[in-house]
Design an enzyme around this catalytic site. Structure first.
Site, short mmCIF file in Angstrom:
data_model
loop_
_atom_site.label_atom_id
_atom_site.label_comp_id
_atom_site.label_asym_id
_atom_site.label_seq_id
_atom_site.Cartn_x
_atom_site.Cartn_y
_atom_site.Cartn_z
N ASP A 414 -1.14 11.44 6.00
CA ASP A 414 -1.19 10.58 4.81
C ASP A 414 -1.17 9.11 5.19
O ASP A 414 -0.15 8.60 5.66
CB ASP A 414 0.02 10.93 3.93
CG ASP A 414 0.10 10.09 2.68
OD1 ASP A 414 -0.93 9.52 2.28
OD2 ASP A 414 1.19 10.01 2.10
N ASP A 601 -6.53 5.63 1.12
CA ASP A 601 -5.37 6.51 1.15
C ASP A 601 -5.79 7.97 1.26
O ASP A 601 -6.27 8.57 0.31
CB ASP A 601 -4.54 6.30 -0.12
CG ASP A 601 -3.26 7.10 -0.13
OD1 ASP A 601 -2.96 7.77 0.88
OD2 ASP A 601 -2.56 7.07 -1.15
#
Length: 820
Positions: A414, A601
């Site tokens: 992430d 992201d």
């Protein structure tokens, strides 16, 4: 010493640390020899008094702690050896596995009970003699059971601590609190021992312990070539470490009411890490708990394998890293790249819970944007790589190992967070923990205890636990001394249903909970990768089994076509950069023509942006949302008025404030919600209806302006805006499209670095299920962020799947190229 004593100190700070450097204590009788200046401390009974010989004189010192432990010389504030410095020494003696703390009495038994007396005592200090006292103290510790000896000090003692790193060759490590030496005493550019320095952001002792002095110190330490860290604590004033009841009262009496227990505990954690760094390591295990909380900045210098550059409130700091604990580091492929293979899984469900963004004091709150999509796991048959599974064309999972021997966990990679966490064997009361692998520290020979508590809040749930340190295995890479969170609580349905065990953050350390150094940073710091670069290639073709690759150490030319367009990171923390206009079917939406912020992201499945534009996009692609009564009311009752004002060339940003739906801050309309966030601390509250009407008005004005530029009639414009109101997304941002209508949908494009990046319908629509039960969701979800941080776009996997993405720590850029 205290920053609020400005009347006594700030105007004379240069005098305190230059004119008196060579002064000698007066031989005449001093009023400060009165018995009322006797040392007082709650911790007096814990100390034993010793005499230390120095040259042809001797002085008293106070010792506490384990006899054979590493030694720390603890230097007083300007008050002398009083209750506060003794409390600090007791605290230090109890850190980690224990230290032996020694306080040399630099004032020879005198203590100041008020600022004027303390000023007088410090004015009379023989500074060069004090350095000799420090050297004698260090040598006494080493002659009495301590194999290593560091020096720490507060205020005046902090300045002397840094001086000792220059003038006392026997010192192994230094931690200084709010104080720098004058150039006449010592030049930090000549420091020989590693230095860690701590300052309060609000400290106003100019030239001695304010932020400017911290910056100047950093430049000096950078030139020295020795390891160093400089930390500035936001919202803290001088002497913020003084937390005893007497110390708090004394600070309040001097006008310093700030109390920040979290900052104090963080500083002690850093202190322990730094002293352990040089004093407690062996040939087998080296426990290093660097919990760095402040923001970090790259680029790295060419010798990045030995250095990392830290930026704290504009201060750039170089930290030389020591040799790795483990003598064995597994090498990567011949091209120096380390690949994590992605394995494709069919889509079978979507469980999306939209997260909220909260902005306060210019920072993203800890509740920021985690929208995890869940699915069923699959394992790779290829044992040569770390198998990553692609869930929902959104979340990418892979296996890592923690501990020796490695304990295996499946984690999300992430770029929108920075911590590594896995479930703990000490997770007893969360049902989710029973369905996932759990880390057992007792089974690892390389485990190092930390114990600092930690919690992380995501949009889809939260975890809490404590920090530990161990070896982390990522593919063939062995990362030593890695801080991570053992999760002991995983509340909510998200982590119960999730097929991943934990999360592997790839964001900047600035957003790392607890200031923990991210795994990726340690890969770079420990010289495990060829370049401080990693890249994502995400295969979005549902029919392909191969999901793509995450590459550490560079880029694979097979993963992209053409050249990358690189844009600079504008705000560290998330991988944030500036983005230009958004186009639908090749036509401008106008909202971001003046620029918007964006974040790349990998932990967010969708593509999120301002409601105004997302609504236009979803309208253009035929996505069905929820009717917004406020928006429709706005159009029916005030649409003509707004349109007339636009036609009369009223400035668009003033229209909604002029009709009373928003206030005006001088540049644009501001909703009550924005005002409420800004004024939350003052207790103001917002009117939800007013907020909705302000937002609806602002959207309507933008939509009308776009249609006016296309020479639409009044009726056409009002019908168009009313139709857009029908398309406003539901509260969680979900909008459904017709799976059979992809061919008629327009492209949606984003301008980045002056280049237009197109998304075709099959790239921005997520298809769930097969055959007659298949559903298609719009990949666009609404997210409103107020200026100055917004408008903000989050380019999640919908975008990164179409464009190969490079994250460059050295150049501080994000790069995009067409995925191969």
């Amino acid at each position: 010493m205290f920053g609020a004593a400005a009347a006594v100190i700030s105007s004379s700070s240069s005098r305190l640390f230059s004119r008196n450097i060579l002064s000698k204590p007066s031989s005449s009788s001093s009023p400060f020899s009165h018995p009322r200046f006797s040392v007082r401390s709650m911790a007096d009974s814990a100390f034993r008094k010793v005499q230390i010989q120095r040259d042809d004189t001797a002085f008293d010192a106070y010792v506490v702690g384990k006899e054979d432990a590493p030694g720390i010389v603890v230097l007083q504030e300007w008050w002398g050896v009083d209750f506060e410095i003794k409390n600090h020494a007791v605290k230090i003696s109890q850190l980690g596995s224990g230290f032996k703390a020694l306080i040399p009495d630099l004032y020879r038994g005198k203590v100041g009970l008020d600022a004027a007396e303390a000023q007088h005592l410090m004015d009379g200090l023989d500074w060069q003699g004090a350095v000799k006292d420090i050297r004698a103290s260090v040598n006494w510790l080493k002659a009495n059971g301590s194999k290593k000896a560091g020096v720490t000090g507060f205020c005046m003692g902090g300045a002397l601590s840094i001086a000792s790193s220059v003038l006392v060759p026997e010192v192994d490590a230094v931690v200084a609190f709010y104080g720098v030496p004058s150039s006449a005493l010592a030049d930090p550019a000549q420091a020989k021992a590693p230095v860690q320095a701590h300052f309060g952001e609000l400290d106003n002792i100019v030239g001695f312990s304010d932020v400017t002095a911290a910056k100047a110190l950093e430049e000096k330490l950078k030139a020295s070539g020795t390891p160093y860290e400089v930390h500035v604590y936001p919202g803290n004033a001088h002497a913020f470490m003084n937390r005893s009841p007497e110390g708090i009262n004394r600070r309040r009496g001097m006008g310093m009411a700030d109390e920040d227990e979290a900052a104090v505990q963080l500083a002690w954690s850093r202190f322990e890490s730094w002293m352990f760094l040089k004093t407690q390591f062996g040939p087998v295990k080296w426990c290093m708990t660097l919990l760095i909380y402040s923001s970090l900045s790259f680029p790295l210098p060419s010798s990045y394998k030995l250095k990392m550059v830290i930026e704290i409130k504009g201060i750039r700091v170089t930290l030389l890293l020591l040799l790795l604990l483990s003598p064995v580091v597994f090498s990567g492929p011949n091209d120096g790249l380390f690949r994590i293979g992605l394995k494709k899984k069919k889509l079978d469900q979507i469980n999306r819970v939209a997260g909220n963004i909260d902005f306060k004091e210019g920072k993203l709150s800890k509740d920021l944007l985690r929208k995890y999509n869940l699915g069923n796991p699959g394992l790779s048959d290829d044992s040569e790589i770390v198998a990553l599974k692609n869930y929902m064309d959104a979340q990418y999972f892979g296996e890592i190992g923690v501990g020796t021997p490695p304990q295996t966990f499946t984690v999300v990679f992430d770029t929108g967070s920075s911590n590594l966490w896995v479930p703990s064997s000490k997770c007893y009361f969360s049902v989710a923990c029973y369905f996932h692998s759990k880390y057992k520290s007792s089974h690892s020979s390389t485990y190092c205890k930390n114990g600092t508590s930690a919690d992380i809040h995501y949009g889809t749930g939260a975890i809490s636990g404590f920090f530990s340190q161990d070896v982390v295995k990522v593919g063939d890479l062995i990362v030593n001394n890695q801080d991570f969170i053992e999760a002991t609580k995983e509340p909510g349905i998200t982590f119960l249903a999730a097929k991943f065990d934990g999360i592997f953050g790839l964001g900047f350390q600035e957003i790392s909970v607890g200031g923990a150094v991210p795994v990726w940073y340690n890969m770079v710091n420990q010289g495990l990768v060829k370049e401080p670069v990693f890249s994502f290639w995400l295969n979005r073709n549902i029919k392909d089994e191969e999901g793509g690759e995450l590459v550490f150490g560079g880029v694979d030319s097979n993963h992209y076509k053409g050249e990358h367009t690189h844009v600079p990171v504008t705000q560290k923390g998330y991988w944030q950069f500036d983005m230009g206009d958004v186009l639908v079917g090749g036509e401008t939406t106008g909202f971001c023509s003046g620029g918007c912020a964006a974040i790349a992201d990998s932990g967010t499945s969708m593509l999120a942006g301002p409601t105004t534009i997302i609504t236009q996009i979803n309208h253009a692609i035929g996505a069905a949302g929820v009717i917004s009564q406020e928006c429709k009311t706005m159009v029916s009752e005030y649409g003509k008025t707004l349109l007339e004002m636009l036609m009369s060339e009223t400035q668009p940003q003033k229209i909604c404030s002029q009709v009373g739906f928003c206030t005006f801050d001088g540049t644009r309309g501001v909703s009550a919600r924005i005002e409420n966030v800004a004024d939350e601390s003052s207790g103001k509250s917002s009117d939800g209806v007013h907020d909705a009407m302000c937002t609806a008005c602002e959207m309507a004005v933008i939509w009308m302006g776009n249609q006016l530029r296309r020479n639409r009639t009044e009726e056409q414009i009002l019908d168009y805006v009313n139709d857009l109101c029908e398309r406003l997304p539901s509260p969680n941002g979900e909008s459904v499209v017709d799976c059979h209508g992809l061919s008629s949908m327009p492209s949606v494009s984003f301008t980045i670095g002056g280049k237009v990046f197109d998304l075709a319908p099959e790239e921005y629509v997520l298809k769930v299920g097969e055959g007659a039960v298949a559903q298609c969701l719009s990949g666009f979800t609404a997210l409103d962020v107020a200026p100055p941080r917004g408008p903000l776009w989050i380019l999640g996997d919908v975008f990164m799947g179409r464009y190969h993405t490079v994250f460059d720590y050295e150049k501080l850029t994000v790069g995009f190229a067409e995925a191969a």
